[in-house]
Design a protein around this motif. Sequence first.
Motif, PDB file in Angstrom:
ATOM      1  N   TRP A 208     -42.972  33.270  36.680  1.00  0.00           N
ATOM      2  CA  TRP A 208     -43.443  32.440  37.787  1.00  0.00           C
ATOM      3  C   TRP A 208     -42.487  31.284  38.018  1.00  0.00           C
ATOM      4  O   TRP A 208     -41.906  30.734  37.072  1.00  0.00           O
ATOM      5  N   ILE A 209     -42.357  30.881  39.258  1.00  0.00           N
ATOM      6  CA  ILE A 209     -41.762  29.588  39.579  1.00  0.00           C
ATOM      7  C   ILE A 209     -42.920  28.727  40.048  1.00  0.00           C
ATOM      8  O   ILE A 209     -43.532  29.002  41.083  1.00  0.00           O
TER       9      ILE A 209
ATOM     10  N   HIS B 228     -41.895  30.903  31.866  1.00  0.00           N
ATOM     11  CA  HIS B 228     -42.022  30.621  33.288  1.00  0.00           C
ATOM     12  C   HIS B 228     -41.250  29.346  33.634  1.00  0.00           C
ATOM     13  O   HIS B 228     -40.989  28.501  32.764  1.00  0.00           O
ATOM     14  N   ILE B 229     -40.894  29.199  34.902  1.00  0.00           N
ATOM     15  CA  ILE B 229     -40.017  28.112  35.329  1.00  0.00           C
ATOM     16  C   ILE B 229     -40.813  27.068  36.094  1.00  0.00           C
ATOM     17  O   ILE B 229     -41.502  27.397  37.071  1.00  0.00           O
TER      18      ILE B 229
ATOM     19  N   ILE C 135     -40.792  23.902  38.526  1.00  0.00           N
ATOM     20  CA  ILE C 135     -39.901  23.300  39.513  1.00  0.00           C
ATOM     21  C   ILE C 135     -40.299  21.848  39.752  1.00  0.00           C
ATOM     22  O   ILE C 135     -41.469  21.533  39.954  1.00  0.00           O
TER      23      ILE C 135
ATOM     24  N   SER D  24     -33.922  23.610  38.785  1.00  0.00           N
ATOM     25  CA  SER D  24     -34.991  24.562  38.501  1.00  0.00           C
ATOM     26  C   SER D  24     -34.646  25.934  39.046  1.00  0.00           C
ATOM     27  O   SER D  24     -34.897  26.963  38.415  1.00  0.00           O
ATOM     28  N   MET D  25     -34.056  25.973  40.230  1.00  0.00           N
ATOM     29  CA  MET D  25     -33.679  27.241  40.838  1.00  0.00           C
ATOM     30  C   MET D  25     -32.525  27.904  40.085  1.00  0.00           C
ATOM     31  O   MET D  25     -32.483  29.132  39.954  1.00  0.00           O
TER      32      MET D  25
ATOM     33  N   ALA E 120     -34.007  29.572  37.235  1.00  0.00           N
ATOM     34  CA  ALA E 120     -34.674  30.802  37.644  1.00  0.00           C
ATOM     35  C   ALA E 120     -33.672  31.939  37.775  1.00  0.00           C
ATOM     36  O   ALA E 120     -33.941  33.076  37.371  1.00  0.00           O
TER      37      ALA E 120
ATOM     38  N   VAL F 299     -38.843  37.297  39.617  1.00  0.00           N
ATOM     39  CA  VAL F 299     -39.538  36.018  39.732  1.00  0.00           C
ATOM     40  C   VAL F 299     -40.561  36.125  40.854  1.00  0.00           C
ATOM     41  O   VAL F 299     -40.388  36.884  41.806  1.00  0.00           O
TER      42      VAL F 299
ATOM     43  N   ILE G 266     -42.930  33.660  43.462  1.00  0.00           N
ATOM     44  CA  ILE G 266     -43.086  32.300  43.960  1.00  0.00           C
ATOM     45  C   ILE G 266     -43.970  32.321  45.202  1.00  0.00           C
ATOM     46  O   ILE G 266     -43.995  33.301  45.955  1.00  0.00           O
TER      47      ILE G 266
END
Length: 245
Positions: A106-107, A127-128, A130, A141-142, A145, A155, A157
């Motif tokens: 997940w973002i 998971h990331i 942001i 953050s990107m 990812a 991913v 989003i």
Amino acid sequence: MSERKRKINPFVVIYLIAVFVPVGIAVTVVFALVTIVMSTLFGDKKWGYWPGMVWARITCYLALVRVRVSGRENYDHGQSYIFVANHQSIFDIFLIYGWLDSKFKWIMKKELRKIPFVGKACECAGHIFIDRSSAMKAHKSMVKAEERLRNGVSVVIFPEGTRTRDGNVGRFKRGAFAIAADLHLPVVPITIKGAYETMPYHALYVRPGVIEMKIHKPIDTSAVTHENIGELIAEAHEAIAAGLD
């Protein structure tokens, strides 16, 4: 009667308060702890995925929510994708986690890290988070990812960035599509329908019913650049919005 005006039986309210809430909290804590411990010991390749899948399905069953999925044949379950979905309610998370048959990260908003047990479990699962407090932090953050998109990992989003207030699909942010442009990974739009009626924004309780997830065909991004990315965003938005009709 319109789905937007879905009513709820008083006996169902009693069930939700007496059973769903306490059991749901207990199930969440248990599976969060399983994810934290097992991902820490054995890595997140397996343990960052299946506990969340089981947790999501149990939660939907407990909430008396039925799920319908279509379009699973539209993508290769072993390939990396950028999945983008409209965000109707918290049940979107359960729906995708439980029924999207793909290993993904997940973002998500950094604020979710503060949720007891759940935030730590998401961190251990890889998971990331942001940080939208600045363009620089969001960019980092990107980049993180993009580093995760290896060996068939995808991913997911919600490009609207937040839940809808009225059930309609809002404007999409560029972040997920920028990753697609950088890595030329296919974008798979997902339409979620019925989750808004199940638990609208600011609702205090669940309205049991049916939630549908329609997985559309991947959008090729081999020719997408940051200059024409608006066309990709528009195509994904149109596919998702059309799925609500």
